[in-house]
Design a protein around this motif. Sequence first.
Motif, mmCIF file in Angstrom:
data_model
loop_
_atom_site.group_PDB
_atom_site.id
_atom_site.type_symbol
_atom_site.label_atom_id
_atom_site.label_comp_id
_atom_site.label_asym_id
_atom_site.label_seq_id
_atom_site.Cartn_x
_atom_site.Cartn_y
_atom_site.Cartn_z
ATOM 1 N N MET A 219 15.260 0.788 0.431
ATOM 2 C CA MET A 219 15.987 -0.026 1.393
ATOM 3 C C MET A 219 15.979 -1.506 1.013
ATOM 4 N N LEU A 220 14.987 -1.925 0.216
ATOM 5 C CA LEU A 220 14.928 -3.307 -0.237
ATOM 6 C C LEU A 220 15.883 -3.568 -1.399
ATOM 7 N N ASN A 221 16.316 -2.512 -2.051
ATOM 8 C CA ASN A 221 17.288 -2.621 -3.148
ATOM 9 C C ASN A 221 18.044 -1.299 -3.200
ATOM 10 N N ARG A 222 19.147 -1.233 -2.496
ATOM 11 C CA ARG A 222 19.816 0.044 -2.261
ATOM 12 C C ARG A 222 20.422 0.655 -3.514
ATOM 13 N N SER A 223 20.516 -0.096 -4.591
ATOM 14 C CA SER A 223 21.017 0.498 -5.822
ATOM 15 C C SER A 223 20.082 1.598 -6.320
ATOM 16 N N GLY A 224 18.814 1.555 -5.902
ATOM 17 C CA GLY A 224 17.883 2.604 -6.299
ATOM 18 C C GLY A 224 18.193 3.954 -5.690
ATOM 19 N N THR B 22 13.404 6.834 -0.321
ATOM 20 C CA THR B 22 14.537 6.198 0.360
ATOM 21 C C THR B 22 14.085 4.972 1.136
ATOM 22 N N TYR B 23 12.931 5.071 1.776
ATOM 23 C CA TYR B 23 12.382 3.926 2.500
ATOM 24 C C TYR B 23 12.119 2.759 1.543
ATOM 25 N N LYS C 222 0.830 -1.202 0.000
ATOM 26 C CA LYS C 222 0.000 0.000 0.000
ATOM 27 C C LYS C 222 0.865 1.252 0.000
ATOM 28 N N ARG C 223 1.965 1.199 0.762
ATOM 29 C CA ARG C 223 2.851 2.358 0.801
ATOM 30 C C ARG C 223 3.526 2.558 -0.550
ATOM 31 N N PHE C 224 3.895 1.468 -1.207
ATOM 32 C CA PHE C 224 4.501 1.573 -2.524
ATOM 33 C C PHE C 224 3.548 2.219 -3.518
ATOM 34 N N TRP C 225 2.265 1.844 -3.453
ATOM 35 C CA TRP C 225 1.294 2.408 -4.374
ATOM 36 C C TRP C 225 1.086 3.897 -4.107
ATOM 37 N N LYS C 226 1.128 4.286 -2.841
ATOM 38 C CA LYS C 226 0.994 5.713 -2.521
ATOM 39 C C LYS C 226 2.185 6.496 -3.057
ATOM 40 N N VAL C 227 3.386 5.929 -2.901
ATOM 41 C CA VAL C 227 4.583 6.594 -3.415
ATOM 42 C C VAL C 227 4.521 6.690 -4.936
ATOM 43 N N ARG C 228 4.067 5.620 -5.576
ATOM 44 C CA ARG C 228 3.972 5.639 -7.037
ATOM 45 C C ARG C 228 2.966 6.678 -7.500
ATOM 46 N N ALA C 229 1.830 6.788 -6.814
ATOM 47 C CA ALA C 229 0.831 7.787 -7.192
ATOM 48 C C ALA C 229 1.397 9.200 -7.059
#
Length: 236
Positions: A50-55, A46-47, A14-21
């Motif tokens: 954390m699952l893929n720090r190359s981002g 940044t949060y 849900k947080r990912f979708w909010k960030v994407r929006a």
Amino acid sequence: RTQPEPQEPPKCWKRFWKVRAMLDWAHQGRARLSGKQLEVLLGHCTYCAMLNRSGLSTFCTAYKFVQSHYYDACHLWPSVRHELCIFRSLLPLMQSSLKRNWCERVLCSDACEGGVCVVSSVWSEREVARVGRHSERHRFKSEHAVKARDSAMQSSIDPYHDFLSVSTTLEKPCVSRCMWALQPSFQEVPSNCVLDGVWKVEASRSFSYFDSMPVKEARGVIRALEIQCGQYQQKS
């Protein structure tokens, strides 16, 4: 047969979708944001990274925009919108599996003033896991170490108003070497894994230009990653 009840997606989705929006709206040309608002968005990005720090390497001019327009809202620079669009496209890749097996091919790189070299060896997965779980920084411990937050709370210097809180290292008391000690519980690399016969030179080259040692060490790491990915070709 009864249909299984749909499971609620994890909260992180849900947080990912909010960030994407928010990224969908922010990278459009008509979006107006202040540097402070963009700073909040970068914090959420940044949060997610954390699952893929190359981002985390995606953003550059976005931080410059934050500093330049912290309180005034204006249209985002084209370079900032481009970085936000890239990060939005990378969001599906922001994941990491904790069930992956350890790679049995081990690479080691080192650099000196004259050149860089990368060597490789094949260990058992158990040996790789045993060594890989320990950071070299944990070899030593400070006998007078204190937690950073506790030290800041107990200090009489206000880090937000007193310029002494950002004094140079020359003005700070020097830490004696005797304050550091070996960590008895540190797991050393097994002796059978560091023998000469088990390592093979993968790449080596000399430096014909000047660079600082951290940069030369980083070049060695990049060479090792290229070799691991099969994208490095030794130049004569």
